[in-house]
Enzyme design. Structure first.
Site, short mmCIF file in Angstrom:
data_model
loop_
_atom_site.label_atom_id
_atom_site.label_comp_id
_atom_site.label_asym_id
_atom_site.label_seq_id
_atom_site.Cartn_x
_atom_site.Cartn_y
_atom_site.Cartn_z
CE LYS A 31 19.60 -23.58 55.71
NZ LYS A 31 18.16 -23.63 55.42
C1 LIG Z 1 20.72 -23.12 49.78
C2 LIG Z 1 20.16 -21.97 50.56
N1 LIG Z 1 20.60 -20.74 50.32
C3 LIG Z 1 20.15 -19.68 51.00
C4 LIG Z 1 19.20 -19.83 51.99
C5 LIG Z 1 18.69 -18.61 52.70
O1 LIG Z 1 18.96 -18.68 54.06
P1 LIG Z 1 18.23 -17.70 55.10
O2 LIG Z 1 16.89 -18.29 55.38
O3 LIG Z 1 19.12 -17.70 56.30
O4 LIG Z 1 18.13 -16.36 54.45
C6 LIG Z 1 18.72 -21.09 52.30
C7 LIG Z 1 17.71 -21.25 53.37
O5 LIG Z 1 16.99 -22.17 53.48
C8 LIG Z 1 19.21 -22.21 51.57
O6 LIG Z 1 18.76 -23.44 51.82
#
Ligand SMILES: Cc1ncc(COP(=O)(O)O)c(C=O)c1O
Length: 388
Positions: free
Chosen positions: A184
């Site tokens: 990210k």
């Molecule tokens: C659009 C979206 N929502 C939620 C998430 C979940 O993030 P995390 O990996 O920090 O739980 C991601 C992760 O890639 C994502 O791309």
């Protein structure tokens, strides 16, 4: 062909966060502590929200936002058919029922017109995803939420720097949820944040993120003497560690310095790939600020002369790491089996999911890396055209 593999989404780590992590290790305070508190404070100020609570992932952030929104079994949450599975899973974990809408074929964001058609007397919330870093149509979504009395929970995993009419996304809804996963724009390895306007919601999320233990239970081993805590809710183990905050703090402090670098890479790809037989992402609307998290091209075999998966393999053979964001949600067997969703009922998300390829867009890329990506794309498409 380049001689080393270009890793997709590799984070740009600098000395400041390495030193900060080492300092945490030496201090012996690895878990949730003062660095998490500082990260929450600086993040809150960066996005311009009243409150921020750090957690261990965006998935946890989304889940807690929905619990704090007091969703109940049978309640429906409308979200997009083109997102990472975590968005939909969080709705299910909160005991609610996800309802999908298709995306706009150009912006790849949820189609606000379709949201209206999916509202029932059980709808309680809308969960937009600012896809690839491009803000959703917040005027339309806020208007629908207000008119129907719905909670608005924004998935900003791709969109830390994104703005809609001069205001940061994540601050329009009741809750904004962010990810600090390794790929990210602000990377801490793993991590997440919830921002919210309401003090009461922030306080509840904070308690729920650490087993339901009373506020500041993390201070119980500090130098102010042992503190008893009480369990006041049945919470989760979702707290962020100081080690994660040590990385995130420095990443956040340089987020504005790196944004122009990713914009330059995005513009370089758009200019260099124009005229090739693939679809490119449209220019951002001038009233918006794109977070430039993903640069996605669409490989339509009828036009490009190559199947998407063959294109992915060919890029890997050229030593370029690529991603797929995402196969549409209904393509996955669990959702098809559980909700009876069919990909063809969400035709834009289905087509994008079957054609999309994400090119590397990390701020750590050199101009030479970007040119290697461009050369690889050209070479593969020229080879496909020659083979026709
Ligand atoms: C659009 C979206 N929502 C939620 C998430 C979940 O993030 P995390 O990996 O920090 O739980 C991601 C992760 O890639 C994502 O791309």
């Amino acid at each position: 062909m380049r001689d080393t593999f270009l890793v997709f989404g590799a984070p740009l780590i600098e000395e400041a966060e390495i030193d900060e992590v080492a300092a945490s290790m030496r201090s012996g305070w690895l878990g949730t502590g003062p660095k998490v508190a500082r990260f929450e404070h600086e993040f809150r100020d960066y996005v311009g929200s009243a409150h921020a609570v750090a957690v261990n992932s965006c998935t946890a952030a989304l889940h807690l936002a929905m619990v704090a929104a007091r969703l109940e079994p049978g309640d429906e949450v409308i979200t997009t058919a083109l997102t990472f599975c975590a968005t939909v899973n969080a709705i299910i974990h909160a005991g609610a029922t996800p309802v999908l809408v298709d995306v706009d074929p150009a912006t790849m964001n949820m189609d606000a017109g379709q949201v209206k058609t999916r509202i029932t007397d059980r709808t309680r919330a809308i969960l937009p995803v600012h896809f690839a870093g491009r803000p959703c149509d917040m005027d339309a979504l806020c208007e629908i939420a207000v008119r129907h009395g719905l909670r608005l929970i924004e998935d900003c995993a791709h969109a830390i720097e994104a703005e809609y009419r001069g205001r940061k996304v994540g601050t329009f809804g009741d809750f904004g949820c962010y990810s600090f996963y390794v790929t990210k724009n602000v990377a801490a390895g793993e991590g997440g944040m919830v921002v919210t306007r309401q003090e009461e919601d922030a306080a509840r999320i904070k308690v729920l993120a650490l087993h339901g233990m009373t506020k500041d239970a993390w201070k119980r081993f500090g130098d102010e003497g042992f503190r008893h805590y009480q369990v006041v809710d049945c919470g989760f183990k979702y707290n962020m560690m100081d080690i994660q905050a040590a990385i995130g703090l420095h990443q956040l402090r340089r987020v504005e310095r790196l944004w122009p670098r990713r914009k330059a890479l995005w513009d370089r790809y758009r200019a260099a790939l124009a005229g090739l037989p693939v679809a490119l992402p449209p220019e951002p609307d001038p009233a918006m600020r794109h977070a430039y998290h993903l640069f996605t091209i669409l490989v339509d075999p009828a036009r490009a002369g190559i199947e998407r998966d063959a294109f992915l393999d060919a890029m890997t053979r050229q030593n370029i790491g690529v991603g797929v964001h995402y196969l549409s949600v209904p393509e996955h067997p669990y959702y098809a089996r559980t909700f009876g969703w069919r990909p063809e009922d969400y035709p834009n998300a289905m087509r994008i999911g079957r054609q999309t390829v994400s090119l590397p867009l990390s701020a750590g890329l050199t101009d030479q890396d970007a040119d290697d990506v461009i050369t690889a794309v050209r070479r593969i498409l020229e080879g496909a055209a020659g083979a026709r």
